[in-house]
Design a protein around this motif. Structure first.
Motif, PDB file in Angstrom:
ATOM      1  N   CYS A 141       0.833  -1.198   0.000  1.00 19.80           N
ATOM      2  CA  CYS A 141       0.000   0.000   0.000  1.00 19.80           C
ATOM      3  C   CYS A 141       0.872   1.254   0.000  1.00 19.80           C
ATOM      4  O   CYS A 141       0.676   2.170  -0.816  1.00 19.80           O
ATOM      5  CB  CYS A 141      -0.911  -0.026   1.219  1.00 19.80           C
ATOM      6  SG  CYS A 141      -1.991   1.416   1.393  1.00 19.80           S
ATOM      7  N   ALA A 157       1.815   3.500   6.431  1.00 20.39           N
ATOM      8  CA  ALA A 157       0.623   2.731   6.099  1.00 20.39           C
ATOM      9  C   ALA A 157       0.358   1.767   7.246  1.00 20.39           C
ATOM     10  O   ALA A 157       1.289   1.262   7.875  1.00 20.39           O
ATOM     11  CB  ALA A 157       0.816   1.962   4.792  1.00 20.39           C
ATOM     12  N   SER A 184      -9.190  -3.048   8.281  1.00 17.52           N
ATOM     13  CA  SER A 184      -8.944  -1.774   7.609  1.00 17.52           C
ATOM     14  C   SER A 184      -7.492  -1.661   7.167  1.00 17.52           C
ATOM     15  O   SER A 184      -6.596  -2.314   7.717  1.00 17.52           O
ATOM     16  CB  SER A 184      -9.301  -0.597   8.515  1.00 17.52           C
ATOM     17  OG  SER A 184      -8.437  -0.552   9.637  1.00 17.52           O
ATOM     18  N   SER A 186      -4.894   1.663   5.713  1.00 14.53           N
ATOM     19  CA  SER A 186      -4.816   3.097   5.448  1.00 14.53           C
ATOM     20  C   SER A 186      -3.401   3.502   5.074  1.00 14.53           C
ATOM     21  O   SER A 186      -2.431   2.788   5.365  1.00 14.53           O
ATOM     22  CB  SER A 186      -5.262   3.894   6.681  1.00 14.53           C
ATOM     23  OG  SER A 186      -4.362   3.684   7.762  1.00 14.53           O
ATOM     24  N   CYS A 187      -3.289   4.684   4.448  1.00 12.39           N
ATOM     25  CA  CYS A 187      -1.988   5.201   4.040  1.00 12.39           C
ATOM     26  C   CYS A 187      -2.016   6.721   4.108  1.00 12.39           C
ATOM     27  O   CYS A 187      -2.988   7.350   3.660  1.00 12.39           O
ATOM     28  CB  CYS A 187      -1.665   4.758   2.613  1.00 12.39           C
ATOM     29  SG  CYS A 187      -0.032   5.281   2.015  1.00 12.39           S
ATOM     30  N   TYR A 201      -4.482  11.460   3.221  1.00 10.00           N
ATOM     31  CA  TYR A 201      -4.530  10.010   3.410  1.00 10.00           C
ATOM     32  C   TYR A 201      -5.775   9.443   2.728  1.00 10.00           C
ATOM     33  O   TYR A 201      -6.665  10.167   2.276  1.00 10.00           O
ATOM     34  CB  TYR A 201      -4.567   9.670   4.898  1.00 10.00           C
ATOM     35  CG  TYR A 201      -5.916   9.905   5.533  1.00 10.00           C
ATOM     36  CD1 TYR A 201      -6.773   8.831   5.798  1.00 10.00           C
ATOM     37  CD2 TYR A 201      -6.359  11.193   5.831  1.00 10.00           C
ATOM     38  CE1 TYR A 201      -8.023   9.048   6.362  1.00 10.00           C
ATOM     39  CE2 TYR A 201      -7.593  11.410   6.395  1.00 10.00           C
ATOM     40  CZ  TYR A 201      -8.422  10.340   6.651  1.00 10.00           C
ATOM     41  OH  TYR A 201      -9.667  10.550   7.196  1.00 10.00           O
ATOM     42  N   ASP A 202      -5.827   8.121   2.695  1.00 10.20           N
ATOM     43  CA  ASP A 202      -7.057   7.424   2.315  1.00 10.20           C
ATOM     44  C   ASP A 202      -7.046   6.073   3.011  1.00 10.20           C
ATOM     45  O   ASP A 202      -6.017   5.635   3.551  1.00 10.20           O
ATOM     46  CB  ASP A 202      -7.172   7.254   0.806  1.00 10.20           C
ATOM     47  CG  ASP A 202      -8.634   7.128   0.357  1.00 10.20           C
ATOM     48  OD1 ASP A 202      -9.532   7.108   1.232  1.00 10.20           O
ATOM     49  OD2 ASP A 202      -8.877   7.038  -0.860  1.00 10.20           O
ATOM     50  N   TYR A 203      -8.203   5.419   3.011  1.00  7.73           N
ATOM     51  CA  TYR A 203      -8.300   4.139   3.717  1.00  7.73           C
ATOM     52  C   TYR A 203      -9.423   3.300   3.127  1.00  7.73           C
ATOM     53  O   TYR A 203     -10.268   3.789   2.361  1.00  7.73           O
ATOM     54  CB  TYR A 203      -8.542   4.361   5.206  1.00  7.73           C
ATOM     55  CG  TYR A 203      -9.949   4.791   5.564  1.00  7.73           C
ATOM     56  CD1 TYR A 203     -10.883   3.853   6.023  1.00  7.73           C
ATOM     57  CD2 TYR A 203     -10.354   6.117   5.428  1.00  7.73           C
ATOM     58  CE1 TYR A 203     -12.178   4.244   6.346  1.00  7.73           C
ATOM     59  CE2 TYR A 203     -11.634   6.509   5.757  1.00  7.73           C
ATOM     60  CZ  TYR A 203     -12.546   5.567   6.215  1.00  7.73           C
ATOM     61  OH  TYR A 203     -13.829   5.953   6.529  1.00  7.73           O
ATOM     62  N   SER A 205     -12.139   0.069   4.633  1.00  4.02           N
ATOM     63  CA  SER A 205     -12.573  -0.609   5.850  1.00  4.02           C
ATOM     64  C   SER A 205     -13.785  -1.468   5.539  1.00  4.02           C
ATOM     65  O   SER A 205     -14.652  -1.064   4.750  1.00  4.02           O
ATOM     66  CB  SER A 205     -12.918   0.423   6.927  1.00  4.02           C
ATOM     67  OG  SER A 205     -13.348  -0.197   8.123  1.00  4.02           O
ATOM     68  N   VAL A 218      -5.477   1.829  -2.543  1.00  3.33           N
ATOM     69  CA  VAL A 218      -5.503   2.733  -1.394  1.00  3.33           C
ATOM     70  C   VAL A 218      -4.296   3.669  -1.439  1.00  3.33           C
ATOM     71  O   VAL A 218      -4.419   4.884  -1.231  1.00  3.33           O
ATOM     72  CB  VAL A 218      -5.528   1.936  -0.078  1.00  3.33           C
ATOM     73  CG1 VAL A 218      -5.455   2.882   1.127  1.00  3.33           C
ATOM     74  CG2 VAL A 218      -6.791   1.088   0.009  1.00  3.33           C
TER      75      VAL A 218
END
Length: 446
Positions: A141, A157, A184, A186-187, A201-203, A205, A218
């Protein structure tokens, strides 16, 4: 998972301990008792700049007992659910109850309201993930994001995966239990140009790991979100239309739900006290909850009082149709519980949706907000003031990023000034909504 976790065995064990606690409370003189017990296990890893930062294997358990002696209430809890601990918790709760004042609203929810339909809502999807696999996914990611031109560095991440069991039982003879899971990825990345650095950021879940976005998607999305913030400037000050990104629009719904929650109402700490039936939104807007939705993030057949959950409509044709009440808050207000001890579950809109581009066109000139800072919401008055960042919109088109400004208004005026809702629905949480376009707020920039 890297540690053995048999959800069925844990469920049976917690149910047995809950029954033991109920029997002991009755034996020691409680008139009524309720017990909540849970166990959760998970793995979490974080990486940064291609290196592993943390690996955490967690296992948490606990039991909470509430007893009633007449209308006196005592509660105690422990992170140890062993037999000796159960006795200590029950005895402590009874000692507290015997030294508290009487509360006319105290007591279990009525027996006839206890949940009788306890279907499998398919919210338990364990992930047989090793530590090495979790690290590999997080690294993939981050690498996808760091590989984009313009990305300077990474804030890391993270991947988390967990499952658990919760049990609620009371002396009406009700016992409900549910297994659940949540996963989940995320990064967060950092970009830089001559104007300075920006971060975003984005994620992804989901209950079911098969519904997670690919790690590369992601990371690439996080990079795109970060890069588009370069060159930000302060917007002009004035009264302007404001569009809230879906994640922030969900926060507006959260503020609404806080204002119609029983605890705020009986304490007279809400701007929506005694407002049932009043128009709050345009007539085309509605809001409901669907607690029995299969596979959703907040699904449960019973609330924290053991009451059967049900579909509730909170806003109907723009009007406040229902408060959000537990058994206790309902008694304080002279009303009936809505099955919402513990909050609302799976909020869904009853409203027409508009393509985001059309909403931007309708906005014309204003601000698209994608980040909020601070806690500037007054639940008593509804006054709203937050630091913000986002994008300047001119002639219905996004022109450039903006930052270091505030937006201010009043929640009731904002609700009434809702122009439209985007079809860009964010389904990652328990509140599903698209972007919200508000007709006018005060924007304080340069």
């Amino acid at each position: 998972m890297t540690q053995a976790f048999d959800a069925a065995d844990q469920q049976a064990l917690l149910e047995s301990r809950a029954r033991s606690a109920l029997a002991l409370a009755r034996q020691l003189g409680a008139d009524a008792c309720e017990v909540g017990a849970s166990v959760d296990q998970g793995i979490g890893v974080s990486v940064r700049e291609g290196e592993v930062e943390t690996v955490e294997l967690s296992r948490d358990q606990g039991i909470a007992v509430t007893v009633y002696v007449g209308q006196r209430k005592g509660s105690a809890s422990s992170t140890d659910a062993g037999e000796d601990s159960i006795r200590a918790v029950v005895e402590k709760a009874l000692a507290i109850a015997r030294h508290t004042g009487e509360d006319p609203a105290a007591g279990l929810a009525d027996a006839e309201l206890m949940a009788r339909e306890l279907p499998d809502l398919q919210v338990h999807h364990p992930w047989a993930l090793t530590t090495e696999e979790a690290i590999e996914l997080a690294l993939a990611c981050e690498a996808a994001g760091r590989g984009r031109a313009g990305i300077k560095s990474s804030d890391g991440a993270s991947l988390s995966s967990g499952e658990g069991v919760r049990v609620y039982a009371n002396s009406h003879g009700f016992l409900g239990s549910q297994r659940g899971s949540r996963h989940s990825l995320s990064c967060m990345l950092i970009a830089e140009d001559e104007g300075g650095m920006q971060r975003d950021y984005d994620y992804t879940s989901a209950r079911d790991p098969r519904q997670l976005l690919a790690p590369e998607a992601v990371g690439e999305s996080a990079a795109e979100r970060t890069l588009r913030r370069l060159g930000a400037r302060r917007p002009a000050t004035g009264r302007l239309p404001v569009m809230f990104d879906p994640t922030l629009a969900a926060g507006l719904i959260g503020s609404l739900m806080g204002a119609i929650a029983g605890g705020a109402l009986y304490r007279q700490a809400s701007f929506l006290c005694d407002r049932l039936g009043d128009p709050l939104f345009p007539a085309w807007f509605g809001l409901k909850e669907r607690p029995m939705e299969v596979g959703a993030m907040a699904s449960s057949p019973f609330d924290n009082d053991g009451v059967q959950t049900r579909d509730n409509v909170f806003i109907e044709n723009g009007r406040l149709a229902s408060y959000m009440l537990s058994a206790y808050s309902a008694r304080r207000l002279g009303k009936q519980t809505t099955g919402n001890a513990g909050g609302a579950r799976n909020l869904r809109l009853l409203a027409p949706l508009t393509p985001r581009e059309e909403l931007l066109s309708r906005m014309g000139r204003g601000v698209l907000v994608t980040e909020l800072m601070g806690q500037g919401v007054n639940p008593v008055t509804g006054d709203y003031s937050r630091g913000a960042a986002g994008f300047w919109v001119e002639n219905g088109e996004i022109r450039h990023p903006v930052e270091e400004f505030t937006i201010a208004g009043n929640l009731e005026a904002m609700f009434q000034g809702l122009v439209g809702i985007g079809s860009d629905t964010d389904t990652r949480g328990s509140i599903h909504t698209g972007s919200w376009l508000i007709d006018e707020m005060t924007v304080a920039g340069s």
